[in-house]
Scaffold this active site. Structure first.
Site, PDB file in Angstrom:
ATOM      1  N   PRO A  83     -38.755 -67.061 -53.317  1.00  0.00           N
ATOM      2  CA  PRO A  83     -37.408 -67.295 -53.849  1.00  0.00           C
ATOM      3  C   PRO A  83     -37.500 -68.037 -55.180  1.00  0.00           C
ATOM      4  O   PRO A  83     -38.411 -68.852 -55.382  1.00  0.00           O
ATOM      5  CB  PRO A  83     -36.736 -68.149 -52.772  1.00  0.00           C
ATOM      6  CG  PRO A  83     -37.836 -68.704 -51.949  1.00  0.00           C
ATOM      7  CD  PRO A  83     -39.013 -67.796 -52.099  1.00  0.00           C
ATOM      8  N   HIS A  84     -36.586 -67.734 -56.088  1.00  0.00           N
ATOM      9  CA  HIS A  84     -36.619 -68.393 -57.393  1.00  0.00           C
ATOM     10  C   HIS A  84     -35.224 -68.397 -58.002  1.00  0.00           C
ATOM     11  O   HIS A  84     -34.374 -67.579 -57.645  1.00  0.00           O
ATOM     12  CB  HIS A  84     -37.629 -67.719 -58.334  1.00  0.00           C
ATOM     13  CG  HIS A  84     -37.447 -66.247 -58.455  1.00  0.00           C
ATOM     14  ND1 HIS A  84     -37.918 -65.351 -57.512  1.00  0.00           N
ATOM     15  CD2 HIS A  84     -36.853 -65.488 -59.402  1.00  0.00           C
ATOM     16  CE1 HIS A  84     -37.621 -64.121 -57.888  1.00  0.00           C
ATOM     17  NE2 HIS A  84     -36.962 -64.178 -59.020  1.00  0.00           N
ATOM     18  N   ALA A  85     -35.026 -69.339 -58.911  1.00  0.00           N
ATOM     19  CA  ALA A  85     -33.721 -69.473 -59.556  1.00  0.00           C
ATOM     20  C   ALA A  85     -33.873 -70.271 -60.845  1.00  0.00           C
ATOM     21  O   ALA A  85     -34.832 -71.022 -61.021  1.00  0.00           O
ATOM     22  CB  ALA A  85     -32.737 -70.187 -58.621  1.00  0.00           C
TER      23      ALA A  85
END
Length: 154
Positions: A65-67
């Site tokens: 997951p990344h943001a």
């Protein structure tokens, strides 16, 4: 770039079980808040927003997951090993037990992509993931994750 440039020892945790993807993201956000001072709620929302574009479960029990977040000046990471695998909607439809979350500044260009590629390449190695899965101690996990990449290849 090496994993040691984006990951602090206090951002590596072993987590018993998450009841949902959102609960996992909450745990990641809590660790990011403690390790990097990131506000938990906006971090969860950013992860959920990114996930709505497509699953970040890359297969073989691994999620990335990344943001992008305001208030960061460099890419940072959080690593969680789950004792109980979680249905995550991964591309191979298998549950995940390893999650490496990345957070980048809003204006991060190529650095964010380089970090994502590095983590993806590292966690694609089955023998490397086997080593991670065999170790329940966060300090040992950090050491494994941050070993010199040339040593890992040997």
């Amino acid at each position: 770039m090496q994993i040691s440039n984006i990951l602090k020892p206090e951002a590596v945790r072993v987590f018993g079980a998450a009841s949902s993807k959102k609960r996992l993201f909450q745990e990641i956000a809590d660790v990011a808040q403690l390790a990097y001072g990131l506000p938990a709620q906006p971090t969860v929302e950013a992860l959920l927003d990114r996930e709505s574009l497509g699953p970040t479960g890359v297969g073989h029990g691994v999620a990335l997951p990344h943001a992008r977040l305001d208030g960061l000046d460099k890419v940072v990471g959080v690593f969680l090993k789950l004792d109980t695998p979680l249905e995550f909607g991964a591309v191979d439809r298998q549950p995940i037990d390893v999650a490496f979350a990345l957070f980048a500044p809003e204006d991060a260009g190529v650095e964010h992509l380089k970090a994502l590629a590095l983590v993806s390449r590292t966690l694609r190695e089955q023998s490397f993931c086997t080593k991670l899965r065999a170790n329940p101690d966060p300090a040992t996990l950090y050491t494994i994750l941050t070993e010199d990449q040339s040593v890992q290849a040997a």
